[in-house]
Motif scaffolding. Structure first.
Motif, mmCIF file in Angstrom:
data_model
loop_
_atom_site.group_PDB
_atom_site.id
_atom_site.type_symbol
_atom_site.label_atom_id
_atom_site.label_comp_id
_atom_site.label_asym_id
_atom_site.label_seq_id
_atom_site.Cartn_x
_atom_site.Cartn_y
_atom_site.Cartn_z
ATOM 1 N N ALA A 106 -1.762 -2.590 10.032
ATOM 2 C CA ALA A 106 -3.331 -3.199 10.944
ATOM 3 C C ALA A 106 -4.212 -2.015 10.507
ATOM 4 O O ALA A 106 -4.917 -2.852 10.614
ATOM 5 N N SER A 107 -4.208 -1.050 9.571
ATOM 6 C CA SER A 107 -4.732 0.591 9.888
ATOM 7 C C SER A 107 -5.389 0.305 8.772
ATOM 8 O O SER A 107 -6.259 1.511 8.002
ATOM 9 N N ALA A 108 -4.629 0.076 7.286
ATOM 10 C CA ALA A 108 -4.628 0.084 5.742
ATOM 11 C C ALA A 108 -6.339 -0.602 5.127
ATOM 12 O O ALA A 108 -6.602 -1.965 5.597
ATOM 13 N N ASP A 109 -6.825 -0.045 4.230
ATOM 14 C CA ASP A 109 -7.482 -0.615 3.768
ATOM 15 C C ASP A 109 -7.205 -1.399 1.921
ATOM 16 O O ASP A 109 -7.803 -2.299 1.381
ATOM 17 N N VAL A 110 -7.030 -0.616 1.951
ATOM 18 C CA VAL A 110 -5.771 -0.694 0.476
ATOM 19 C C VAL A 110 -4.143 -0.369 0.618
ATOM 20 O O VAL A 110 -4.073 1.239 1.276
ATOM 21 N N PHE A 111 -3.437 -0.597 -0.341
ATOM 22 C CA PHE A 111 -2.220 -0.846 -0.975
ATOM 23 C C PHE A 111 -2.089 0.128 -1.852
ATOM 24 O O PHE A 111 -2.538 0.056 -3.373
ATOM 25 N N CYS A 112 -1.618 1.539 -2.421
ATOM 26 C CA CYS A 112 -0.691 2.365 -3.170
ATOM 27 C C CYS A 112 0.563 2.524 -3.653
ATOM 28 O O CYS A 112 1.752 3.091 -2.752
ATOM 29 N N SER A 113 1.252 2.140 -4.504
ATOM 30 C CA SER A 113 2.707 2.389 -5.260
ATOM 31 C C SER A 113 2.939 2.835 -6.121
ATOM 32 O O SER A 113 2.409 1.761 -7.182
ATOM 33 N N LEU A 114 3.047 3.948 -6.902
ATOM 34 C CA LEU A 114 3.201 4.277 -8.399
ATOM 35 C C LEU A 114 4.522 4.504 -8.382
ATOM 36 O O LEU A 114 4.334 5.850 -9.060
ATOM 37 N N SER A 115 5.161 3.766 -8.433
ATOM 38 C CA SER A 115 6.524 3.942 -8.336
ATOM 39 C C SER A 115 6.916 4.318 -10.197
ATOM 40 O O SER A 115 5.713 3.362 -10.780
ATOM 41 N N ASP A 116 7.824 5.322 -9.849
ATOM 42 C CA ASP A 116 7.751 5.807 -11.607
ATOM 43 C C ASP A 116 9.444 5.793 -11.515
ATOM 44 O O ASP A 116 9.887 6.770 -12.463
ATOM 45 N N ASN A 117 10.323 4.757 -10.850
ATOM 46 C CA ASN A 117 11.895 5.024 -10.755
ATOM 47 C C ASN A 117 12.126 3.331 -11.271
ATOM 48 O O ASN A 117 11.635 2.453 -10.470
ATOM 49 N N ALA A 164 0.473 -10.123 1.477
ATOM 50 C CA ALA A 164 0.460 -10.719 2.972
ATOM 51 C C ALA A 164 -0.681 -10.330 3.991
ATOM 52 O O ALA A 164 -1.515 -10.946 4.246
ATOM 53 N N ALA A 165 -0.705 -9.304 3.864
ATOM 54 C CA ALA A 165 -1.502 -7.961 4.936
ATOM 55 C C ALA A 165 -3.410 -7.761 3.819
ATOM 56 O O ALA A 165 -3.993 -7.516 4.326
ATOM 57 N N GLY A 166 -3.163 -9.297 3.322
ATOM 58 C CA GLY A 166 -5.150 -9.210 2.442
ATOM 59 C C GLY A 166 -5.667 -7.580 2.431
ATOM 60 O O GLY A 166 -6.828 -7.980 2.020
ATOM 61 N N LEU A 167 -4.092 -6.884 1.753
ATOM 62 C CA LEU A 167 -4.751 -6.003 0.995
ATOM 63 C C LEU A 167 -5.015 -5.568 -0.464
ATOM 64 O O LEU A 167 -4.538 -6.043 -1.298
#
Length: 180
Positions: A127-138, A152-155
């Motif tokens: 609910a508080s996020a503006d941007v999502f980041c996941s730099l998975s390297d696996n 789905a959260a609109g981010l």
């Protein structure tokens, strides 16, 4: 064939059943967003970047690239950035390593760590996020449901151009895929 007299081999059907989510679980109104940001002591001017998932540098994603990118973004934009890491550490050593890495690589970023095993914390994070980041390297990231949840959260999403994330995030449309 010789032993049982089989003349026709019928293979089982292996349908692909896609992973999915309930999009309503990620639909937060402005009141919920305000309350979540207030509980986390985040102002309206601050940019909140969310990483959610296992907090494991050896089995999910090493956080260094994200930490360095957020520090560079904060300096370039003079924006106050808050990083929420919502997940769980496998042990105290990993937790301490994450904390030490954040202090070294992104000293101007406020890092909030929430135990993602608790539903209330997951709601606060989303609910508080503006941007999502996941730099998975696996190589274990064969699909990546979390970017789907972020959309789905609109981010807007920022993910590594890696493995399953390539199938879920259209570069320049749903977010950005960063070359690994």
């Amino acid at each position: 064939k010789a032993r049982l007299g089989i003349t026709k081999m019928v293979l089982p059907k292996l349908p692909v059943i896609p992973l999915g989510i309930n999009t309503k679980d990620f639909d937060y109104n402005s009141k919920e967003r305000f309350e979540a940001r207030t509980e986390l002591a985040v102002t309206g001017e601050q940019l909140v970047v969310l990483y959610t998932g296992r907090l494991s540098f050896h089995a999910k994603a090493h956080p260094l690239a994200m930490y360095q990118a957020l520090e560079a973004a904060a300096r370039a934009t003079e924006k106050d950035i808050v990083l929420i890491e919502c997940g769980w550490h496998g042990n105290e050593h990993i937790e301490n390593a994450f904390s030490a890495a954040a202090q070294l690589a992104c000293p101007s970023i406020r890092v909030v760590t929430l135990d993602g095993r608790e539903a209330h914390n997951r709601k606060l994070a989303w609910a508080s996020a503006d941007v999502f980041c996941s730099l998975s390297d696996n190589i274990q990231e064969t699909f990546g449901i979390v970017p789907i949840e972020a959309m789905a959260a609109g981010l807007p999403v920022i993910v590594s151009d890696w493995d399953g994330y390539r199938d879920t995030v259209r570069d320049g449309i749903d977010g950005f895929r960063i070359p690994t």
